[in-house]
Design a protein around this motif. Structure first.
Motif, PDB file in Angstrom:
ATOM      1  N   THR A 190       2.962   6.071   1.482  1.00 39.43           N
ATOM      2  CA  THR A 190       2.176   7.344   1.010  1.00 39.43           C
ATOM      3  C   THR A 190       1.119   7.580   1.996  1.00 39.43           C
ATOM      4  OG1 THR A 190       2.646   6.624  -1.368  1.00 39.43           O
ATOM      5  CG2 THR A 190       0.886   8.190  -1.076  1.00 39.43           C
ATOM      6  N   GLY A 204      -6.279   5.361   4.304  1.00 43.42           N
ATOM      7  CA  GLY A 204      -6.434   5.393   2.680  1.00 43.42           C
ATOM      8  C   GLY A 204      -5.067   5.495   2.152  1.00 43.42           C
ATOM      9  N   GLY A 205      -3.929   5.054   2.842  1.00 42.69           N
ATOM     10  CA  GLY A 205      -2.621   5.300   2.277  1.00 42.69           C
ATOM     11  C   GLY A 205      -1.957   3.654   1.762  1.00 42.69           C
ATOM     12  N   SER A 206      -0.869   3.812   1.416  1.00 45.20           N
ATOM     13  CA  SER A 206      -0.139   2.603   1.118  1.00 45.20           C
ATOM     14  C   SER A 206       1.242   2.691   1.712  1.00 45.20           C
ATOM     15  CB  SER A 206      -0.097   2.578  -0.485  1.00 45.20           C
ATOM     16  OG  SER A 206       0.778   3.587  -1.079  1.00 45.20           O
ATOM     17  N   TYR A 218      -3.154  14.597  10.040  1.00 46.05           N
ATOM     18  CA  TYR A 218      -3.162  13.012  10.062  1.00 46.05           C
ATOM     19  C   TYR A 218      -3.469  12.691  11.567  1.00 46.05           C
ATOM     20  CZ  TYR A 218      -1.527   8.598   8.104  1.00 46.05           C
ATOM     21  OH  TYR A 218      -1.500   7.133   7.592  1.00 46.05           O
ATOM     22  N   ASN A 226      -2.512   9.451   3.051  1.00 48.78           N
ATOM     23  CA  ASN A 226      -3.613   9.993   2.355  1.00 48.78           C
ATOM     24  C   ASN A 226      -3.999  11.424   3.023  1.00 48.78           C
ATOM     25  OD1 ASN A 226      -5.797  10.536   0.657  1.00 48.78           O
ATOM     26  ND2 ASN A 226      -7.140   9.054   1.940  1.00 48.78           N
ATOM     27  N   ARG A 232      -0.325  13.984  -2.546  1.00 48.77           N
ATOM     28  CA  ARG A 232      -0.113  13.184  -1.488  1.00 48.77           C
ATOM     29  C   ARG A 232       1.085  13.366  -0.681  1.00 48.77           C
ATOM     30  NH1 ARG A 232      -3.438   7.345  -1.788  1.00 48.77           N
ATOM     31  NH2 ARG A 232      -5.279   8.033  -1.507  1.00 48.77           N
TER      32      ARG A 232
END
Length: 392
Positions: A390, A372-374, A284, A392, A322
């Motif tokens: 979450t 690209g996560g949430s 990350y 990515n 993930r």
């Protein structure tokens, strides 16, 4: 006239002045020459098609435009041989349509020379009919518009490059604004902690405590330096268009966060527990991940309940390849029924606090989405909140 012996004794004849005729012929030749020269300069050629037998009459410049030997007998099939394969059906259709409708539609075709060069020609014409209304001839002109087409393509390409540059500059400005927010927000916590440690240092009378606080000074300053260096490095990486995603250990990221918030943890006696056994690390962006930890933990402490010691529990797990992080606290909580749509909005504040800016959750969501996560939240007033991220 001859005499009886056959000898010529008299000649009778006429004389005609052809000066004017020769002058006219000369003028015609000069005008034809000038017309051919004008055609060549204007890159226009004139043509006439006999509908009955398919034969052509071409001006000199038509031969130049289509790349044919000057003066050869032209017909429609020969014309098609120098027409780009992709345009041959178009040319045949335009001819047939003109004969059927008695109207000629202007069009552009590509010309294919024998050396492989492709030229562009604009074709205009008019249909000539007989007394019965049948098409007998089509006359028209062909204008070489290759330079115009190439210029248009260059303009379009330039516009495309300008649009791409605009998009790139807009993205860079957005990143700059984002890093400005990240920098100002993320540096506020360590600077605030330095001030708090200074106050603690001045208040304490114990030499042992002073040494302990001074050591925390060094750690917070070290973390502050690391954050600044990481920000500079990240900006450089983004400028060069290459993003490096190192493998980050959650335990180490949490340790850095606790060291940055050292004074706050001492003052509030906040307890942080964790379980990273199900997912120990992630590839990350380090600035983003450290910012996420710092924002969520500092928020949990900032909006703690006055009735209990703040407790924060952080877990990690894997879900469909993930990594999912959960930050759970026992703070004031948020009324999601009334504020769910505002939760991650910029400058949205849900509790009164002197250091509330309404930026932390906004930045956190922006960073998670950028990768690209949430992020979602669950919360109950006076019980606490849980943020589920979450990655990515």
């Amino acid at each position: 006239k001859k005499n009886h012996l056959g000898k010529v004794v008299e000649m009778v004849g006429t004389a005609q002045d052809i000066t004017e005729k020769l002058k006219i012929e000369k003028d015609i030749l000069e005008k034809n020459h000038m017309l051919n020269f004008a055609e060549e300069l204007a890159m226009i050629g004139y043509w006439q098609l006999n509908v009955g037998n398919g034969s052509f009459i071409w001006s000199n410049n038509m031969y130049r435009i289509f790349g044919f030997e000057m003066g050869i007998t032209m017909n429609f099939d020969l014309l098609l041989s120098h027409t780009h394969p992709a345009d041959r059906e178009l040319v045949m259709h335009k001819k047939q349509n003109a004969i059927a409708t008695k109207k000629f539609e202007k069009f552009t075709q590509r010309i294919l020379h024998e050396d492989g060069e492709i030229r562009f020609s604009e074709i205009v014409g008019k249909v000539i009919t007989d007394k019965e209304g049948n098409a007998t001839k089509i006359i028209g002109s062909s204008r070489d518009i290759t330079e115009e087409i190439l210029a248009q393509q260059k303009i379009l390409e330039t516009n495309k490059n300008l649009e791409e540059s605009t998009i790139k500059l807009t993205a860079q400005n957005k990143q700059l604004a984002e890093f400005n927010q990240i920098t100002s927000h993320n540096l506020r916590a360590p600077v605030s902690n330095l001030n708090a440690l200074l106050k603690l240092y001045n208040k304490t009378q114990s030499e042992g405590k002073k040494i302990e606080i001074f050591e925390k000074f060094e750690i917070v300053i070290e973390r502050l330096t690391e954050t600044l260096n990481a920000l500079v490095e990240t900006i450089t990486i983004k400028k060069n268009g290459v993003e490096i995603m190192p493998k980050l250990e959650f335990e180490q990221v949490l340790l850095k966060t606790k060291q940055t918030l050292a004074a706050t943890l001492i003052e509030t006696k906040a307890k942080i527990t964790y379980d990273f056994s199900k997912a120990k690390n992630v590839d990350y962006n380090p600035i983003y991940l450290e910012s996420i930890f710092l924002n969520l933990i500092s928020n949990a402490i900032k909006y703690r309940s006055p009735d209990r010691v703040p407790q924060i529990f952080i877990t990690s797990k894997k879900d469909n390849n993930r990594t999912v992080l959960e930050f759970k606290d026992n703070g004031l909580g948020i009324d999601l029924k009334n504020h769910v749509n505002k939760l991650f909005g910029l400058y949205q504040v849900f509790h009164k606090h002197p250091e509330s800016k309404g930026i932390g959750l906004f930045i956190t969501k922006a960073q998670v989405l950028a990768m690209g996560g949430s992020i979602t939240a669950e919360s109950d007033v006076n019980i606490g909140s849980t943020f589920i991220i979450t990655l990515n």
